[in-house]
Design an enzyme around this catalytic site. Structure first.
Site, mmCIF file in Angstrom:
data_model
loop_
_atom_site.group_PDB
_atom_site.id
_atom_site.type_symbol
_atom_site.label_atom_id
_atom_site.label_comp_id
_atom_site.label_asym_id
_atom_site.label_seq_id
_atom_site.Cartn_x
_atom_site.Cartn_y
_atom_site.Cartn_z
ATOM 1 N N ASP A 136 -37.819 16.035 13.990
ATOM 2 C CA ASP A 136 -38.830 14.972 14.074
ATOM 3 C C ASP A 136 -38.351 13.688 13.387
ATOM 4 O O ASP A 136 -39.103 12.735 13.232
ATOM 5 C CB ASP A 136 -40.163 15.438 13.459
ATOM 6 N N HIS A 138 -37.224 13.495 10.211
ATOM 7 C CA HIS A 138 -37.423 13.423 8.759
ATOM 8 C C HIS A 138 -36.091 13.440 8.011
ATOM 9 O O HIS A 138 -35.109 14.002 8.471
ATOM 10 C CB HIS A 138 -38.369 14.520 8.246
ATOM 11 N N GLU A 143 -41.788 12.932 6.265
ATOM 12 C CA GLU A 143 -42.177 13.206 7.638
ATOM 13 C C GLU A 143 -42.639 11.920 8.333
ATOM 14 O O GLU A 143 -42.980 10.936 7.661
ATOM 15 C CB GLU A 143 -43.329 14.223 7.643
HETATM 16 C C1 F6R Z 1 -33.436 19.662 3.132
HETATM 17 C C2 F6R Z 1 -33.847 18.432 3.762
HETATM 18 C C3 F6R Z 1 -34.215 18.376 5.216
HETATM 19 C C4 F6R Z 1 -33.127 18.951 6.125
HETATM 20 C C5 F6R Z 1 -33.562 18.888 7.578
HETATM 21 C C6 F6R Z 1 -32.518 19.460 8.509
HETATM 22 O O1 F6R Z 1 -33.174 19.458 1.768
HETATM 23 O O2 F6R Z 1 -33.913 17.458 3.105
HETATM 24 O O3 F6R Z 1 -34.447 17.038 5.571
HETATM 25 O O4 F6R Z 1 -31.938 18.234 5.926
HETATM 26 O O5 F6R Z 1 -34.754 19.589 7.736
HETATM 27 O O6 F6R Z 1 -32.420 20.832 8.264
HETATM 28 P P1 F6R Z 1 -31.293 21.721 8.970
HETATM 29 O O7 F6R Z 1 -29.997 21.253 8.439
HETATM 30 O O8 F6R Z 1 -31.606 23.126 8.553
HETATM 31 O O9 F6R Z 1 -31.444 21.483 10.433
#
Ligand code: F6R
Length: 236
Positions: A136, A138, A143
């Site tokens: 999304d 973030h 978010e």
């Molecule tokens: C985690 C964080 C999140 C992740 C994001 C992607 O500390 O800050 O923003 O980087 O959700 O997560 P993955 O790498 O599991 O797709």
């Protein structure tokens, strides 16, 4: 913004680890901003290998993590403190007392956020911030919203984030619905930013974040305003 297209996740992880390693070599007492999730796992494994080979010394490094689930303490296997201890801190010679993760069980998460920002300021800010990106858009757990929030703050997780992260929990219902995340000020004040993203499902949101309008509904789009961002992407 510098965009690097890696052919594989392994290549992405090597490049990212080399960038972080060069930061540690150039400034042994640097402050590293770190992320959890699946994307940085290969990067952390490569950093651990470099440490084992005697090529890196983390003894003077301080780390600050982006975020933590609300309600999980550091002994919970899905907490981000536990993740960092298991995947990086236990494998390198960082002083654990100089590794910081927001406290998800603080009684007042708003106050915890403000204290966390003060801590980052007192450390002189972040030299290099590692980021992943959610489907999304973030970064950290910032978010999509009608505004960019500056401070480290509590957040309600989006349904798409809960669904994406359910793979780490026994059931989707076990995923906490709230978290605490570093806000945009500390992220954007980092002197360098390194964003790693892999998988076809990240392609469209990355394209919007890099080339679309700067819009708090795509939180990562704020990175267009930063002067030193490297994005490494691999489709596989
Ligand atoms: C985690 C964080 C999140 C992740 C994001 C992607 O500390 O800050 O923003 O980087 O959700 O997560 P993955 O790498 O599991 O797709």
């Amino acid at each position: 913004m510098k965009f690097i297209k890696a052919d594989t996740y392994e290549e992405l992880s090597k490049i990212a680890a080399n960038i972080i390693a060069s930061q540690v070599i150039m400034k042994p007492d640097c402050v590293l901003g770190l992320a959890t999730g699946s994307s940085p796992l290969g990067t952390y494994a490569n950093l651990a290998k470099m440490y084992e080979a005697g090529d890196l010394d983390f003894s003077n490094v301080t780390t600050v993590n982006l975020d933590e689930y609300a309600g999980l303490d550091g002994t919970h296997e899905q907490s981000y403190r536990y993740f960092m201890n298991r995947n990086l801190f236990s494998k390198i010679n960082v002083d654990i007392e100089k590794t910081y993760v927001p406290n998800g069980i603080a009684s007042d998460l708003v106050k915890e956020g403000l204290n966390y920002d003060e801590l980052i300021q007192s450390l002189g800010g972040i030299d290099l911030q590692l980021l992943g990106i959610g489907v999304d858009g973030h970064i950290g757990f910032n978010e999509p919203d009608s505004v960019f929030v500056a401070e480290t703050h509590p957040v309600k997780l989006d349904e798409s984030t809960i669904e994406a992260n359910a793979r780490f929990f026994a059931t989707k219902e076990d995923v906490p619905s709230q978290a605490i995340t570093m806000g945009m000020r500390s992220i954007m004040q980092a002197r360098k930013i390194l964003l790693v993203a892999n998988g076809k499902n990240k392609k469209a949101i990355l394209e919007r974040a890099i080339n679309g309008p700067i819009d708090p509904m795509v939180p990562a789009s704020i990175l267009q305003l930063h002067s030193d961002v490297t994005v490494i992407f691999s489709e596989i």
